[in-house]
Structure formats: structure tokens, C-alpha cells
Design a protein around this motif. Structure first.
Motif: not given
Lengths: 321, 256
Positions: A251-259
Motif C-alpha cells: 500500500v505505501p508503495t502504490i500510494i507513493h507511485l500514484l502520487r
């Protein structure tokens, strides 16, 4: 007798751990994230791969794929090594050959090992007409808990190699495209096929993100370990905690990517992406004589593949998922 | 030699009749286009949406082909029918992207790009275009149906905003947004669970019952189909629900 039993246990576990840990050691330690960046990103240079049309290189990796898929495993192996050798012509070629080679080895071991111990005799008897198993190793009976077949046979290993060399050949030729063309060059050449810009763009974003994702996942796992995940337990359990960290990294990785997605979109939009129906180009990517030579070479590869099928070296092995 | 690894077997014993499968895909495709057109597919994808979908597809590729298979090795064989980390990751990531974009077509475009990336990095276009059509019009379409039914308020995301005017004062929304913004805990759970359940159908029934024999002469065993379908339902539903709530959180974090 007792001694033999212990030895069998010990060797079985060593093989088991090697199959799982070997590829991961290669990927995380020997290649490392920095290495992945090197073999998945573009560096300017002028040798022939850099002058070839990106489309021709896409056709090339499809050719390699077809040849590796329809023929016996060792033809796939020859193709893999031949493609890897061409890395020498790239900028900083020796280093790229080293990294690409390690990556290919880890893919081969990892994929073959993902199939070989689990291949049932039902699958293998479809794969090898007149199947007579050649037993290489007998696992301790409790290995069946992990889904292992009771014995490792030569045929199961060949079955694994058939699948893994197909993958390795494709990956090493696909990396050639990524290392010798910028994503925008690939995008421009795909545009010639009248594929909608939106689909090409989405695909390119995906292709470009894949190496980054490995990096972010790795970073997130390392940060969790640094903050003391599993530090109160023995180092023996470290792999288990790395897995836990891996799952919680999603989840942290995907949030970072989507940001980051917004920045990509803004920069694409400010340069007029999809502002007009048709794109215009400052520099066209021509098809040169070099590309025709390359296409000739691909025709040759396909011809050799077809001939080897008639000689009896075709792929007899089905990919039973 | 069959075309591109497609055997084209149509009469294995117990196989789902090909007419049914063809009718499904035609109906699904036509329905997706018509229903999508009339129900809010009007807003075209903007560039951010496309980036979201591309990044999501890339993440799914990394997860399903590189990380998931490794995790699945640690699942004992007896439990493998119930737990599939690779697939759970796909549910999670695709639902997060769907929650962010919420336009009809998100699911199908995500699965389409995921299939192309999977081909480039893993499968090498063998068996194509069958796999792409199959996954796009099953997994992808199910999500788009859910988006269409909720008029773009998948998991209830954004339904509260329609019930407020520009100053944040409550106004009377329509029946759907009123309903969704009232049940903020139930709506995501139900939708996530339904999607999780629907996602148990394609691989377990349509793939093993038709595409596996069609592509390479796989053996159809309805007992094992029923078992693996039933076994995968609980895990899928649980993960669908978890994914729905995570999608709601992520869309808040990213300010959608």
C-alpha cells in the motif's frame, strides 16, 4: 543407514534452499537495485542497436519469443546466450553483459525451480511421449507438504528448463529495446500503427514503472527492517520478516507511485499530449538499410527454428498452467 | 502446429460448449460498449487517469509474476486452493486504481494493459490474443459493471461530495448518492465482496472449463472445478472487502 538418511535430509534441504534463495541472492545482492536500473534504462550511444528502428527491435523480441517457444529447450538456451553476447556492443557493454547474464541465470534457476519439483507425472507423461522417468533425487516424504512430487526426475527438470529458457530469451531481448531506445522513441514508432495514443501512453507508463516498483518495494522493506521489524528475534527468521515487510510494502508503495502519477500527467499535458488528433514530429525515425539486415537476420532465426522442428527438435512440452 | 500456442480443441469431454462462451464474450463486449456509453463513460480518461492505470498495471505485473509466486511457495499445498497471494495482490491493486479513476472502462483498460505488460515481461505473447480478450472482458468488465451501476461512485467514493454544494453545505442529492453516503461502511464492504466473488468465477470456471482445454487440451474435471471455485470464494471475498476499504483510504489520501 542412519548416516545416509541424515545426508539425504541435509542435501534435500540444501537443494530446496538453493532453489528459493539462489535467484533472490542474485537479484538482491549480486545485481542489486542499482544494477536493475542500469539494465532497464537508456544511455546514449551510436552502435548498431542504437541506430535500429524500435519497431524492428520489437519484432526482434517477438521473433526470439516465437523461436524459443516452438523449439526444444536448448535452442532457447543458445538464443538466450547469443542475445546476451550482443550486449557487448552496447555502451559499457561488459558491465551490461555481466548484469544481464546474472539476471538471466536468476530467471532460469527461479523459473525452472518454480516448475520442476511440482511437475506431476500426469503432466510429464503428456509432455514426453513414452515417458520413462529418470529419477535424479528422492525427497524426504514430508516435502509433499510443500507440494513437491516425491521424486525429482530428469524430465521434470527439462520441463522446467523448457519454460525458463523461453522466459530468459524473451527478457534478454526485451531489455535490448529498453536499453537502446527512450520510451518516447518507442511511443513515436508505435504511433505508426494507428494504435490510440492513450493506450500507447498507458503502456509506456507501465513499462517505465516496472523497474521503479522494484526499487520502491526494496526501499520500503529496508526501511521497515531498519525500524526494527523482527529485530528481537533470531536472524534465522529474517527471511520471514522480509516477507511480512514485503506484503505491508504494497500500500505505501502504490500510494507513493500514484502520487508521482500527477507529476507525470502534468508534464505530459504541458507538452501538449493529446492536444491535437494527430501528432507532429521534429525528428522522424526512419527505417534504414540496417533495419532490413536485422529483419533478414530474424527471417534466418525463424527458418532455423522451423528446420529444427522438422529435425525433431520442436517443443513437445505443453505449458500446463 | 497450432496458431501461436492455441490448440483450438473444441470437444474435450465436459468442456463448456464454445457457443456459450462466444455468446458471452459478444454480449459482454456489446453490453460494455452500449451500457458504458449511456452510463457515464462520457467523461473520457484524462492524462492522470491513464497514468494511474499504467502504474496499476505495472504494479500488478510485478506482483503477480515476480513477488506473488515467491510468496505462494510458502503456502502449504493443502491450503493453496484457498490462498493465492499473487491473485490477492491483483484484486488489491486493480481495485485501488478503479477507486481512483471510477470511469467505465477503467477495469477493462487496466486488465488490457496488464495483459500486454505480462506478455512483454513474462508470457511472450503465446496464446494471444485469447488471454487478453478473456481477462479484459471478465475481470475488467466486472469492475466496470460495478462502476456503471454506482454511476461512478465505486465503493461510495465521492458520493458525499455530490450531496454538498460548493460551500460544503448539505444539499439534496439523488437517491443513489444519498444511499451511498449514508452507508459508508456497508457500501464498500458489499461492493468489494461482490467483486471478490465475481473474480472467483473466470479462472476457476471459464478458464479451467473452457480455455484450458481450448488452448492446450487440458483435462476438464468438474469435481475439481467446483472444489477450487468454492475454495477460492472465501479468500476472494475477504480480500475484495479489504481492498475496497483500502481503495477508499487511498482515494482520500490522494485527494480524489
Amino acid at each position: 543407514m542412519e548416516m545416509n538418511y541424515l545426508l539425504n535430509e541435509l542435501i534435500s534441504w540444501l537443494i530446496f534452499l538453493f532453489g528459493i534463495a539462489g535467484p533472490f541472492y542474485l537479484i538482491l545482492r549480486a545485481i542489486g537495485i542499482r544494477g536493475f536500473k542500469e539494465i532497464t534504462s537508456y544511455e546514449p550511444h551510436t552502435t548498431f542497436f542504437y541506430r535500429m528502428n524500435p519497431l524492428v527491435k520489437i519484432v526482434f523480441s517477438m521473433t526470439v519469443m516465437i523461436a524459443a517457444t516452438i523449439t526444444i529447450w536448448w535452442i532457447g538456451a543458445i538464443l538466450t546466450f547469443a542475445v546476451l553476447l550482443t550486449y557487448l556492443s552496447l555502451r559499457n557493454g561488459g558491465r551490461k553483459l555481466y548484469l544481464g547474464g546474472l539476471f538471466a541465470i536468476s530467471t532460469i534457476i527461479g523459473t525452472a525451480w518454480g516448475y520442476a519439483p511440482f511437475a506431476t507425472s500426469a503432466t510429464l507423461s503428456i509432455a514426453f511421449p513414452g515417458y520413462h522417468p529418470t529419477i535424479l533425487w528422492t525427497w524426504p516424504s514430508y516435502f509433499s507438504v510443500m507440494g513437491y512430487e516425491p521424486q525429482l526426475t530428469l524430465q521434470a527438470l527439462l520441463y522446467g528448463l523448457q519454460i525458463s529458457f523461453r522466459t530468459a530469451a524473451i527478457i534478454s531481448s526485451a531489455l535490448l529495446l529498453v536499453m537502446t531506445n527512450t520510451p518516447s522513441q518507442i511511443l513515436r514508432s508505435l504511433h505508426k500503427f494507428n494504435i490510440p495514443d492513450s493506450i500507447i501512453f498507458t503502456l509506456m507508463v507501465g513499462m517505465k514503472s516496472i523497474p521503479d516498483i522494484f526499487g520502491y518495494l526494496d526501499e520500503s522493506i529496508k526501511i521497515q527492517m531498519m525500524r526494527g521489524l523482527g529485530s528481537s528475534h533470531s536472524r534465522l527468521f529474517k527471511p520471514v520478516y522480509m516477507l511480512i515487510a514485503g506484503v505491508s510494502a504494497i500500500v505505501p508503495t502504490i500510494i507513493h507511485l500514484l502520487r508521482g502519477a500527477k507529476d507525470i500527467a502534468i508534464s505530459a499535458d504541458t507538452r501538449g499530449f493529446r492536444a491535437t488528433k494527430k501528432r507532429s514530429y521534429v525528428d522522424e525515425i526512419p527505417i534504414t538499410r540496417l533495419d532490413y539486415y536485422a529483419l533478414g537476420m530474424m527471417g534466418f532465426i525463424i527458418a532455423v527454428a522451423v528446420i529444427s522442428i522438422f529435425l525433431g527438435f520442436g517443443r513437445t512440452i505443453p505449458y500446463v498452467a | 502446429m497450432a496458431f501461436n500456442g492455441i490448440g483450438g480443441f473444441l470437444n474435450s469431454p465436459g468442456m463448456i460448449p464454445w457457443e456459450i462462451v462466444v455468446i458471452y464474450f459478444i454480449v459482454a463486449g456489446v453490453f460494455a460498449i452500449i451500457y458504458g456509453r449511456s452510463h457515464g463513460a462520457g467523461p473520457k480518461f484524462n492524462t492522470v487517469d491513464l497514468v494511474y492505470i499504467g502504474v496499476g498495471a505495472a504494479f500488478t505485473t510485478v506482483w503477480e509474476f515476480f513477488v506473488g509466486p515467491f510468496l505462494d511457495k510458502f503456502v502449504p499445498a493443502g491450503a493453496a486452493a484457498y490462498i493465492g497471494f499473487g491473485f490477492f495482490g491483483r484484486i488489491l491493486i486493480v481495485l485501488i486504481v478503479a477507486g481512483l479513476v471510477r470511469k467505465v472502462g477503467t477495469g477493462m483498460l487496466s486488465l488490457f494493459i496488464f495483459n500486454l505488460l505480462g506478455d512483454i515481461f513474462h508470457y511472450g505473447f503465446s496464446g494471444e490474443p485469447i488471454y487478453t480478450i478473456y481477462e479484459t472482458l471478465t475481470y475488467g468488465l466486472f469492475i466496470d459493471l460495478m462502476i456503471a451501476i454506482t454511476h461512478g461512485h465505486l465503493f461510495g467514493i465521492g458520493s458525499g461530495e455530490e450531496n454538498e454544494d460548493a460551500t460544503g453545505k448539505a444539499v439534496k442529492g439523488n437517491r443513489l448518492t444519498n444511499f451511498l453516503s449514508k452507508y459508508t461502511m456497508v457500501a464498500p464492504a458489499v461492493m468489494g465482496g461482490v467483486i471478490g466473488f465475481l473474480w472467483a468465477i473466470p479462472d476457476n470456471i471459464l478458464y479451467t472449463g473452457f480455455f484450458s482445454p481450448f488452448l492446450y487440451g487440458g483435462i476438464v474435471n468438474w469435481q475439481s472445478i467446483i472444489f477450487s471455485f468454492g475454495a477460492s470464494i472465501p479468500g476472494n471475498i475477504v480480500f475484495g472487502i479489504i481492498a475496497a476499504f483500502i481503495a477508499v483510504r487511498v482515494s482520500k489520501v490522494l485527494g480524489q
